[in-house]
Design a protein around this motif. Structure first.
Motif, PDB file in Angstrom:
ATOM      1  N   PRO A 144       0.395  12.238  -9.798  1.00 52.00           N
ATOM      2  CA  PRO A 144      -0.860  11.465 -10.238  1.00 52.00           C
ATOM      3  C   PRO A 144      -1.626  12.254 -11.158  1.00 52.00           C
ATOM      4  N   PRO A 145      -2.807  11.618 -11.852  1.00 53.16           N
ATOM      5  CA  PRO A 145      -3.843  12.370 -12.668  1.00 53.16           C
ATOM      6  C   PRO A 145      -4.744  12.891 -11.513  1.00 53.16           C
ATOM      7  N   PRO A 146      -5.227  13.966 -11.748  1.00 53.62           N
ATOM      8  CA  PRO A 146      -6.032  14.894 -10.722  1.00 53.62           C
ATOM      9  C   PRO A 146      -7.183  13.992 -10.412  1.00 53.62           C
ATOM     10  N   GLU A 147      -7.679  13.048 -11.214  1.00 55.53           N
ATOM     11  CA  GLU A 147      -8.863  12.267 -10.894  1.00 55.53           C
ATOM     12  C   GLU A 147      -8.765  11.423  -9.721  1.00 55.53           C
ATOM     13  N   ARG A 204       0.927  -1.175   0.023  1.00 57.27           N
ATOM     14  CA  ARG A 204      -0.097   0.004   0.245  1.00 57.27           C
ATOM     15  C   ARG A 204       0.783   1.213  -0.056  1.00 57.27           C
ATOM     16  N   ILE A 205       0.764   2.226  -0.987  1.00 56.22           N
ATOM     17  CA  ILE A 205       1.611   3.388  -1.072  1.00 56.22           C
ATOM     18  C   ILE A 205       0.424   4.634  -1.108  1.00 56.22           C
ATOM     19  N   ARG A 206       1.112   5.606  -0.497  1.00 59.74           N
ATOM     20  CA  ARG A 206       0.350   6.900  -0.712  1.00 59.74           C
ATOM     21  C   ARG A 206       1.302   7.951  -1.534  1.00 59.74           C
ATOM     22  N   ILE A 207       0.710   8.360  -2.643  1.00 55.39           N
ATOM     23  CA  ILE A 207       1.402   9.444  -3.084  1.00 55.39           C
ATOM     24  C   ILE A 207       0.786  10.858  -3.227  1.00 55.39           C
ATOM     25  N   ALA A 208       1.650  11.799  -3.121  1.00 56.90           N
ATOM     26  CA  ALA A 208       1.118  13.061  -2.989  1.00 56.90           C
ATOM     27  C   ALA A 208       1.136  13.774  -4.329  1.00 56.90           C
ATOM     28  N   GLY A 209       0.624  14.872  -4.646  1.00 53.99           N
ATOM     29  CA  GLY A 209       0.236  15.498  -5.620  1.00 53.99           C
ATOM     30  C   GLY A 209       1.163  15.774  -6.460  1.00 53.99           C
ATOM     31  N   ASP A 210       2.499  16.282  -6.072  1.00 53.96           N
ATOM     32  CA  ASP A 210       3.580  16.308  -6.810  1.00 53.96           C
ATOM     33  C   ASP A 210       4.445  15.164  -7.124  1.00 53.96           C
ATOM     34  N   GLY A 211       3.943  13.742  -6.569  1.00 52.12           N
ATOM     35  CA  GLY A 211       4.477  12.629  -6.962  1.00 52.12           C
ATOM     36  C   GLY A 211       5.462  12.064  -5.810  1.00 52.12           C
ATOM     37  N   SER A 212       5.748  12.718  -4.903  1.00 53.78           N
ATOM     38  CA  SER A 212       6.405  12.181  -3.906  1.00 53.78           C
ATOM     39  C   SER A 212       5.907  11.258  -3.084  1.00 53.78           C
ATOM     40  N   LEU A 213       6.469  10.317  -2.486  1.00 54.24           N
ATOM     41  CA  LEU A 213       5.968   9.030  -1.790  1.00 54.24           C
ATOM     42  C   LEU A 213       5.885   9.462  -0.192  1.00 54.24           C
ATOM     43  N   LYS A 214       4.790   9.324   0.045  1.00 51.48           N
ATOM     44  CA  LYS A 214       4.071   9.756   1.416  1.00 51.48           C
ATOM     45  C   LYS A 214       4.253   8.644   2.440  1.00 51.48           C
ATOM     46  N   ASP A 215       3.858   7.501   2.178  1.00 55.32           N
ATOM     47  CA  ASP A 215       3.962   6.300   2.874  1.00 55.32           C
ATOM     48  C   ASP A 215       4.034   5.129   1.946  1.00 55.32           C
ATOM     49  N   ALA A 216       4.421   4.071   2.608  1.00 55.49           N
ATOM     50  CA  ALA A 216       4.756   2.805   2.153  1.00 55.49           C
ATOM     51  C   ALA A 216       4.615   1.738   3.098  1.00 55.49           C
ATOM     52  N   ALA A 217       3.713   0.668   2.936  1.00 58.85           N
ATOM     53  CA  ALA A 217       3.578  -0.114   4.011  1.00 58.85           C
ATOM     54  C   ALA A 217       3.268  -1.542   3.293  1.00 58.85           C
ATOM     55  N   ILE A 218       3.402  -2.686   4.073  1.00 65.54           N
ATOM     56  CA  ILE A 218       2.696  -3.855   3.481  1.00 65.54           C
ATOM     57  C   ILE A 218       1.417  -4.033   4.046  1.00 65.54           C
ATOM     58  N   LEU A 273      -6.702  12.078  -6.982  1.00 63.26           N
ATOM     59  CA  LEU A 273      -6.482  12.787  -5.886  1.00 63.26           C
ATOM     60  C   LEU A 273      -7.639  12.878  -4.780  1.00 63.26           C
ATOM     61  N   THR A 274      -7.450  12.647  -3.772  1.00 59.95           N
ATOM     62  CA  THR A 274      -8.204  12.851  -2.731  1.00 59.95           C
ATOM     63  C   THR A 274      -8.181  14.297  -2.274  1.00 59.95           C
ATOM     64  N   GLU A 275      -9.283  14.531  -1.196  1.00 62.04           N
ATOM     65  CA  GLU A 275      -9.450  15.948  -0.704  1.00 62.04           C
ATOM     66  C   GLU A 275      -8.207  16.412  -0.249  1.00 62.04           C
ATOM     67  N   ASP A 276      -7.178  15.536   0.473  1.00 61.03           N
ATOM     68  CA  ASP A 276      -5.803  16.085   1.058  1.00 61.03           C
ATOM     69  C   ASP A 276      -4.934  15.950   0.043  1.00 61.03           C
ATOM     70  N   GLY A 277      -5.056  15.839  -1.299  1.00 62.44           N
ATOM     71  CA  GLY A 277      -4.237  16.034  -2.331  1.00 62.44           C
ATOM     72  C   GLY A 277      -3.160  14.786  -2.567  1.00 62.44           C
ATOM     73  N   THR A 278      -3.567  13.506  -2.070  1.00 58.79           N
ATOM     74  CA  THR A 278      -2.850  12.342  -2.236  1.00 58.79           C
ATOM     75  C   THR A 278      -3.749  11.406  -2.849  1.00 58.79           C
ATOM     76  N   THR A 279      -3.172  10.367  -3.299  1.00 57.25           N
ATOM     77  CA  THR A 279      -3.654   9.247  -3.774  1.00 57.25           C
ATOM     78  C   THR A 279      -3.273   8.090  -3.167  1.00 57.25           C
ATOM     79  N   ALA A 330      10.699   6.317  -5.915  1.00 54.24           N
ATOM     80  CA  ALA A 330      10.270   7.681  -5.725  1.00 54.24           C
ATOM     81  C   ALA A 330      11.236   8.838  -6.037  1.00 54.24           C
ATOM     82  N   PRO A 331      10.877  10.082  -6.534  1.00 53.03           N
ATOM     83  CA  PRO A 331       9.577  10.383  -6.672  1.00 53.03           C
ATOM     84  C   PRO A 331       8.798   9.849  -8.226  1.00 53.03           C
ATOM     85  N   PHE A 332       7.427   9.764  -8.220  1.00 53.90           N
ATOM     86  CA  PHE A 332       6.685   9.581  -9.085  1.00 53.90           C
ATOM     87  C   PHE A 332       6.354  10.689 -10.005  1.00 53.90           C
ATOM     88  N   ALA A 333       5.806  10.344 -11.172  1.00 54.15           N
ATOM     89  CA  ALA A 333       5.107  11.450 -11.956  1.00 54.15           C
ATOM     90  C   ALA A 333       3.906  11.815 -11.269  1.00 54.15           C
TER      91      ALA A 333
END
Length: 127
Positions: free
Chosen positions: A104-107, A64-78, A109-115, A99-102
């Protein structure tokens, strides 16, 4: 927060798996940009693992990974319940190395700007 994350994952899964109303089943439910971005994320993590551990034994682990709107990795866990042994830390290390990744497409992204993505990661070696 957990419920919002769970609801978001379910909605992303539904968006990726179900056709929109009026679409035939033969038409893709997601755009090419989303598919390409998701493919690139998974491919980069796999490549980072192969570069770091070229001769290691492999397997499949759910990450499970969480990526910010700028492509940076916020969290990674099993994911809970994954019986990964040494593969778990290896998968997390590969995600961090990729990381960092491109962005994410805007669609996606959650309210907090991550996917947040959860997917099986195949760490087996290809010959």
């Amino acid at each position: 927060m957990f419920l919002r994350s769970l609801l978001f994952r379910l909605s992303v899964c539904a968006a990726l798996c179900l056709p929109l109303p009026g679409m035939s089943l033969a038409e893709p439910a997601v755009g090419a940009a989303v598919r390409d971005w998701l493919s690139e994320v998974v491919t980069r993590i796999g490549a980072a693992d192969r570069a770091a551990t070229p001769r290691a034994r492999g397997g499949i682990v759910t990450i499970r990974i969480r990526i910010a709107g700028d492509g940076s990795l916020k969290d990674a866990a099993i994911e809970n319940g994954s019986k990964s042994g040494a593969l778990g830390p290896r998968a997390v290390a590969a995600a961090r190395a990729a990381a960092p990744f491109a962005p994410p497409p805007p669609e996606l992204l959650t309210e907090d700007g991550t996917t947040e993505l959860s997917f099986p990661l195949d760490l087996t070696r290809r010959r």
